[in-house]
Design a protein around this motif. Sequence first.
Motif, mmCIF file in Angstrom:
data_model
loop_
_atom_site.group_PDB
_atom_site.id
_atom_site.type_symbol
_atom_site.label_atom_id
_atom_site.label_comp_id
_atom_site.label_asym_id
_atom_site.label_seq_id
_atom_site.Cartn_x
_atom_site.Cartn_y
_atom_site.Cartn_z
ATOM 1 N N LYS A 1 0.037 43.504 41.752
ATOM 2 C CA LYS A 1 -0.263 44.699 41.095
ATOM 3 C C LYS A 1 0.801 44.850 39.952
ATOM 4 O O LYS A 1 0.538 44.369 38.512
ATOM 5 N N THR A 2 1.995 44.690 40.252
ATOM 6 C CA THR A 2 3.340 44.888 39.014
ATOM 7 C C THR A 2 3.532 43.366 38.214
ATOM 8 O O THR A 2 3.557 43.112 36.866
ATOM 9 N N ARG A 3 3.256 42.015 39.087
ATOM 10 C CA ARG A 3 3.532 40.855 38.615
ATOM 11 C C ARG A 3 2.638 40.315 37.532
ATOM 12 O O ARG A 3 2.342 40.336 36.846
ATOM 13 N N HIS A 4 0.575 41.499 37.834
ATOM 14 C CA HIS A 4 -0.216 41.139 36.747
ATOM 15 C C HIS A 4 0.047 41.861 35.945
ATOM 16 O O HIS A 4 -0.108 41.716 34.928
ATOM 17 N N SER A 5 0.451 42.939 36.218
ATOM 18 C CA SER A 5 0.516 44.278 35.316
ATOM 19 C C SER A 5 1.914 43.153 34.024
ATOM 20 O O SER A 5 1.679 44.001 32.681
ATOM 21 N N LYS A 6 2.784 42.389 34.186
ATOM 22 C CA LYS A 6 3.351 42.052 33.520
ATOM 23 C C LYS A 6 3.151 40.819 33.167
ATOM 24 O O LYS A 6 4.076 39.152 33.067
ATOM 25 N N ASN A 7 1.722 40.056 33.561
ATOM 26 C CA ASN A 7 1.526 38.608 33.104
ATOM 27 C C ASN A 7 2.220 37.242 33.952
ATOM 28 O O ASN A 7 2.275 36.731 33.019
ATOM 29 N N GLU A 8 2.880 37.842 35.007
ATOM 30 C CA GLU A 8 3.794 37.131 36.175
ATOM 31 C C GLU A 8 3.002 36.037 36.890
ATOM 32 O O GLU A 8 1.543 36.989 37.274
ATOM 33 N N ARG A 9 2.933 35.433 37.246
ATOM 34 C CA ARG A 9 2.634 34.200 38.683
ATOM 35 C C ARG A 9 3.782 34.830 39.226
ATOM 36 O O ARG A 9 4.590 35.410 39.202
ATOM 37 N N GLY A 10 2.731 34.432 41.353
ATOM 38 C CA GLY A 10 3.408 34.495 42.298
ATOM 39 C C GLY A 10 3.960 33.716 42.226
ATOM 40 O O GLY A 10 3.506 33.419 43.594
ATOM 41 N N ILE A 11 4.764 32.456 42.131
ATOM 42 C CA ILE A 11 4.852 31.262 42.726
ATOM 43 C C ILE A 11 6.327 31.398 42.911
ATOM 44 O O ILE A 11 7.045 31.568 44.046
ATOM 45 N N TRP A 12 7.153 32.270 42.253
ATOM 46 C CA TRP A 12 8.650 32.141 42.569
ATOM 47 C C TRP A 12 9.152 33.608 42.783
ATOM 48 O O TRP A 12 8.684 34.782 42.074
ATOM 49 N N GLN A 13 10.278 34.041 43.675
ATOM 50 C CA GLN A 13 11.258 34.488 43.837
ATOM 51 C C GLN A 13 12.016 35.413 41.835
ATOM 52 O O GLN A 13 11.887 34.113 41.585
ATOM 53 N N ARG A 14 11.551 36.520 41.692
ATOM 54 C CA ARG A 14 12.417 36.361 40.206
ATOM 55 C C ARG A 14 13.998 37.001 39.709
ATOM 56 O O ARG A 14 13.891 35.969 39.085
ATOM 57 N N ARG A 15 14.535 36.388 41.304
ATOM 58 C CA ARG A 15 15.809 36.226 41.406
ATOM 59 C C ARG A 15 16.586 35.076 41.692
ATOM 60 O O ARG A 15 15.640 34.433 42.590
ATOM 61 N N TYR A 16 17.162 35.188 41.417
ATOM 62 C CA TYR A 16 18.034 33.403 42.265
ATOM 63 C C TYR A 16 19.897 33.792 42.760
ATOM 64 O O TYR A 16 20.818 34.663 42.404
ATOM 65 N N TRP A 17 20.200 33.117 43.098
ATOM 66 C CA TRP A 17 21.845 33.580 43.775
ATOM 67 C C TRP A 17 22.189 32.508 42.876
ATOM 68 O O TRP A 17 21.854 31.102 42.750
#
Length: 177
Positions: free
Chosen positions: A95-111
């Motif tokens: 739901k959170t990603r959907h509300s932000k129009n994001e895909r569910g492919i990548w983790q948001r953060r990176y090292w």
Amino acid sequence: MQYRRAFVPGGTFFFTVNLLERRKTLLTDNIELLKQSFQHIKQAHPFNIDAIVILPEHLHTIWTLPETDTDFSMRWRLIKSTFSRGLPKDEHINKTRHSKNERGIWQRRYWEHLIRDEKDYMNHVDYIHYNPVKHGYVDKAIDWPYSSIHKFIRNGMIDKHWGYDEKIGMKAFGERT
């Protein structure tokens, strides 16, 4: 606590970037799309890829930015979104990603890690090249096709037997098996 990134003009950085679902194999299954995504962004926003390894669900890389540039975040955002747009929309999206129009492919953060000196640089290059062995994909680093180790060998920077000792039949870099 607020997370702070190191913004150093012309800096050299080590990155680890992960898929959201670590069981997926999207990166190696779609290697050409990933390469095209990198190339497209590099043309628009130049940077040097010093070393890289692409595994099925994550990648490690070292980049050097142009002399007056600090914006690796924008490059990662563009690479991730370019790659994602090339994939079918069949992943689970919460739901959170959907509300932000994001895909569910990548983790948001990176090292990311700012490379401090030559020793730090070489330690991270070694880590990158040894990573497919560490994760059990191959016995010898040279056997992994999605790695800059092949460029390093071609350029005479490392030996083709790097990371493996034939005499004792074990990995010579990293942990013993």
